[in-house]
Design a protein around this motif. Structure first.
Motif, PDB file in Angstrom:
ATOM      1  N   LEU A   1       0.930  -1.247   0.126  1.00 34.26           N
ATOM      2  CA  LEU A   1       0.098  -0.049  -0.086  1.00 34.26           C
ATOM      3  C   LEU A   1       0.675   1.380   0.021  1.00 34.26           C
ATOM      4  N   ASP A   2       1.781   1.214   0.958  1.00 32.69           N
ATOM      5  CA  ASP A   2       2.967   2.521   0.909  1.00 32.69           C
ATOM      6  C   ASP A   2       3.294   2.826  -0.470  1.00 32.69           C
ATOM      7  N   ARG A   3       3.796   1.810  -1.287  1.00 34.22           N
ATOM      8  CA  ARG A   3       4.504   1.748  -2.507  1.00 34.22           C
ATOM      9  C   ARG A   3       3.275   2.383  -3.582  1.00 34.22           C
ATOM     10  N   LEU A   4       2.151   1.812  -3.509  1.00 33.79           N
ATOM     11  CA  LEU A   4       1.010   2.254  -4.612  1.00 33.79           C
ATOM     12  C   LEU A   4       0.655   4.012  -4.155  1.00 33.79           C
ATOM     13  N   LEU A   5       0.602   4.132  -2.992  1.00 32.32           N
ATOM     14  CA  LEU A   5       0.393   5.606  -2.450  1.00 32.32           C
ATOM     15  C   LEU A   5       1.335   6.493  -2.929  1.00 32.32           C
ATOM     16  N   SER A   6       2.428   6.261  -3.106  1.00 32.66           N
ATOM     17  CA  SER A   6       3.659   7.035  -3.145  1.00 32.66           C
ATOM     18  C   SER A   6       3.948   7.394  -4.873  1.00 32.66           C
ATOM     19  N   CYS A   7       3.234   6.507  -5.573  1.00 35.39           N
ATOM     20  CA  CYS A   7       3.117   6.837  -7.025  1.00 35.39           C
ATOM     21  C   CYS A   7       1.738   7.488  -7.568  1.00 35.39           C
TER      22      CYS A   7
ATOM     23  N   ASP B   1      -2.137  13.613  -9.376  1.00 37.71           N
ATOM     24  CA  ASP B   1      -3.267  14.330 -10.054  1.00 37.71           C
ATOM     25  C   ASP B   1      -3.396  13.666 -11.312  1.00 37.71           C
ATOM     26  N   SER B   2      -2.193  13.191 -12.095  1.00 38.34           N
ATOM     27  CA  SER B   2      -2.528  12.665 -13.413  1.00 38.34           C
ATOM     28  C   SER B   2      -2.447  11.055 -13.293  1.00 38.34           C
ATOM     29  N   HIS B   3      -2.239  10.508 -12.453  1.00 34.18           N
ATOM     30  CA  HIS B   3      -2.288   8.982 -12.112  1.00 34.18           C
ATOM     31  C   HIS B   3      -3.121   8.729 -10.684  1.00 34.18           C
ATOM     32  N   MET B   4      -4.354   8.861 -10.793  1.00 29.08           N
ATOM     33  CA  MET B   4      -5.313   8.637  -9.675  1.00 29.08           C
ATOM     34  C   MET B   4      -5.617   7.198  -9.610  1.00 29.08           C
TER      35      MET B   4
ATOM     36  N   SER C   1      -3.950 -11.081 -30.049  1.00 25.17           N
ATOM     37  CA  SER C   1      -3.631 -10.129 -30.975  1.00 25.17           C
ATOM     38  C   SER C   1      -4.361  -8.899 -30.595  1.00 25.17           C
ATOM     39  N   ARG C   2      -5.580  -9.028 -29.882  1.00 22.37           N
ATOM     40  CA  ARG C   2      -6.181  -7.756 -29.397  1.00 22.37           C
ATOM     41  C   ARG C   2      -5.284  -6.971 -28.273  1.00 22.37           C
ATOM     42  N   ILE C   3      -4.549  -7.795 -27.498  1.00 23.12           N
ATOM     43  CA  ILE C   3      -4.108  -7.338 -26.158  1.00 23.12           C
ATOM     44  C   ILE C   3      -2.545  -7.291 -26.312  1.00 23.12           C
ATOM     45  N   LYS C   4      -1.851  -5.913 -26.213  1.00 17.35           N
ATOM     46  CA  LYS C   4      -0.353  -6.012 -26.292  1.00 17.35           C
ATOM     47  C   LYS C   4      -0.062  -5.877 -24.658  1.00 17.35           C
ATOM     48  N   ARG C   5       0.883  -6.920 -24.434  1.00 20.96           N
ATOM     49  CA  ARG C   5       1.082  -7.259 -22.914  1.00 20.96           C
ATOM     50  C   ARG C   5       2.730  -7.270 -22.773  1.00 20.96           C
ATOM     51  N   VAL C   6       3.253  -6.762 -21.680  1.00 20.86           N
ATOM     52  CA  VAL C   6       4.848  -7.223 -21.450  1.00 20.86           C
ATOM     53  C   VAL C   6       4.639  -7.807 -20.180  1.00 20.86           C
ATOM     54  N   PRO C   7       5.605  -8.734 -19.905  1.00 21.08           N
ATOM     55  CA  PRO C   7       5.639  -9.644 -18.503  1.00 21.08           C
ATOM     56  C   PRO C   7       6.342  -8.516 -17.621  1.00 21.08           C
ATOM     57  N   CYS C   8       5.934  -8.362 -16.293  1.00 21.72           N
ATOM     58  CA  CYS C   8       6.215  -7.420 -15.167  1.00 21.72           C
ATOM     59  C   CYS C   8       7.745  -7.573 -15.107  1.00 21.72           C
ATOM     60  N   LYS C   9       8.098  -8.887 -14.899  1.00 22.79           N
ATOM     61  CA  LYS C   9       9.434  -9.041 -14.614  1.00 22.79           C
ATOM     62  C   LYS C   9      10.416  -8.446 -15.770  1.00 22.79           C
ATOM     63  N   ASP C  10       9.939  -8.036 -16.887  1.00 24.03           N
ATOM     64  CA  ASP C  10      10.786  -7.554 -17.944  1.00 24.03           C
ATOM     65  C   ASP C  10      10.756  -6.045 -17.928  1.00 24.03           C
ATOM     66  N   ILE C  11       9.921  -5.385 -17.114  1.00 23.57           N
ATOM     67  CA  ILE C  11       9.755  -3.998 -16.870  1.00 23.57           C
ATOM     68  C   ILE C  11      10.921  -3.278 -16.406  1.00 23.57           C
ATOM     69  N   GLN C  12      11.544  -2.362 -16.934  1.00 18.64           N
ATOM     70  CA  GLN C  12      12.703  -1.674 -16.329  1.00 18.64           C
ATOM     71  C   GLN C  12      12.522  -0.530 -15.375  1.00 18.64           C
ATOM     72  N   ASP C  13      11.339   0.238 -15.603  1.00 19.19           N
ATOM     73  CA  ASP C  13      10.903   1.319 -14.775  1.00 19.19           C
ATOM     74  C   ASP C  13      10.307   0.875 -13.490  1.00 19.19           C
ATOM     75  N   GLU C  14      10.212   1.720 -12.488  1.00 19.88           N
ATOM     76  CA  GLU C  14       9.482   1.402 -11.263  1.00 19.88           C
ATOM     77  C   GLU C  14       8.051   1.520 -11.743  1.00 19.88           C
ATOM     78  N   MET C  15       7.491   2.461 -12.417  1.00 18.01           N
ATOM     79  CA  MET C  15       6.092   2.537 -12.820  1.00 18.01           C
ATOM     80  C   MET C  15       5.894   2.566 -14.476  1.00 18.01           C
ATOM     81  N   ILE C  16       4.762   1.981 -14.795  1.00 19.33           N
ATOM     82  CA  ILE C  16       4.458   1.930 -16.239  1.00 19.33           C
ATOM     83  C   ILE C  16       3.131   1.967 -16.451  1.00 19.33           C
ATOM     84  N   GLU C  17       2.503   3.037 -17.433  1.00 17.02           N
ATOM     85  CA  GLU C  17       0.961   3.305 -17.608  1.00 17.02           C
ATOM     86  C   GLU C  17       0.281   2.050 -18.227  1.00 17.02           C
TER      87      GLU C  17
END
Length: 319
Positions: A118-124, A127-130, A161-177
């Motif tokens: 929860l703390d990590r979610l709150l810290s991110c 007003d643009s990412h609610m 084909s409809r959904i473009k996904r990326v494995p979370c383990k491959d995400i480099q940044d702390e946050m992704i939209e």
């Protein structure tokens, strides 16, 4: 962290009392959780009796109960029927919004957030990412982030084909939209709930969370926070049969495209093409009954026959 922030966990439970106990015990240890609202979808596994022990008296259906529990407000509401996950989340969000909370932390009864989730979610949040969602990746489950759900191309027929996904383990940044979420831990600013309204109960199960995210994206961006870990207590098993769950999955897929398609081909043609391809493929894999399940799911979708149309486990009676 602002200790005056008020966060209410909203969870829907149905015949998973042991998983719910483990979840409640974990939530009791998360300091920033102010309240927990449990919506019991008329289960029969002893969940009611457990809460009667907590409250110290008999509990009626369709009645809100509240008690101070481990320094948090614990709410309990027992439905008078099983309204599915969609109906449950619609109702528990509605009930929780009667109180003055800053955030709703929406989750199933079978998840287990890490203490710092929860703390990590709150810290991110900003007003643009609610809305921020956790990462469910661990040694038993590999989560993915949905970067795009195609609503423009009518011939993208399969989920792959409809959904473009990326494995979370491959995400480099702390946050992704992201452009989709599940009701397994999204943290939602209540100002957005006031704008968007409640989850749509007419789905019964499946696509209610995708629908809610699509509506949210009209007002704010949604972030997945890689370091905010939430575990799935139940890991999905490979499908071995075709039945009532597939009916709802197909029906609600058709409904979603018809509602949010960006052009008439996606709204009208793509559901028909998915139906046609799906019936052929399902018959090849599972037999004629699977073919007929998709056929009736399509008929119900185009005729707006929504809600709880099929009793769980009773698909044959509906065909």
């Amino acid at each position: 962290m602002n200790n005056n922030i008020k966060v209410c966990v909203t969870t829907v439970t149905y015949n998973r009392k042991d998983y719910l106990k483990w979840l409640l015990e974990r939530l009791s240890k998360i300091e920033m959780v102010s309240a927990i609202y449990v919506f019991d979808n008329y289960g029969n596994d002893g969940t009611l009796e457990d809460f009667q022990d907590v409250f110290g008296h008999a509990l009626d259906v369709m009645t809100e109960y509240r008690v101070s529990w481990k320094s948090k407000d614990l709410f309990y509401f027992r439905n008078d029927h099983n309204s599915g996950g969609s109906g449950g989340f619609h109702d528990v969000v509605s009930l929780a919004m009667n109180y003055d909370y800053d955030y709703l932390w929406i989750m199933d009864d079978d998840v287990l957030p890490e203490i710092d989730c929860l703390d990590r979610l709150l810290s991110c949040m900003d007003d643009s990412h609610m809305v921020c969602v956790p990462n469910r990746t661990d040694d038993k489950y590999s989560d993915t982030a949905v970067l795009c759900y195609s609503l423009q191309n009518p011939i993208k027929l399969t989920p792959g084909s409809r959904i473009k996904r990326v494995p979370c383990k491959d995400i480099q940044d702390e946050m992704i939209e992201v452009q989709a979420m599940v009701f397994e831990g999204p943290l939602v600013d209540t100002r957005i709930v006031k704008k968007v309204g409640l989850p749509d109960e007419k789905y019964f199960i499946f696509f209610d969370d995708s629908d809610y995210c699509r509506r949210i994206l009209k007002y704010t961006k949604v972030r997945l926070v890689k370091s905010a870990i939430l575990h799935k207590q139940i890991i999905p098993e490979p499908q071995t049969e075709f039945g009532w769950r597939d009916y709802y999955s197909y029906r609600n897929c058709f409904v979603y495209d018809r509602k949010y398609g960006k052009n008439v081909l996606v709204r009208k043609l793509r559901p028909y093409l998915i139906r046609t391809f799906g019936m052929w493929n399902a018959r090849r894999k599972y037999g004629k009954e699977a073919h007929d399940i998709i056929k009736i799911a399509y008929i119900d979708a185009i005729n707006d026959k929504l809600g709880k149309t099929v009793e769980p486990g009773k698909m044959k009676e509906y065909l």
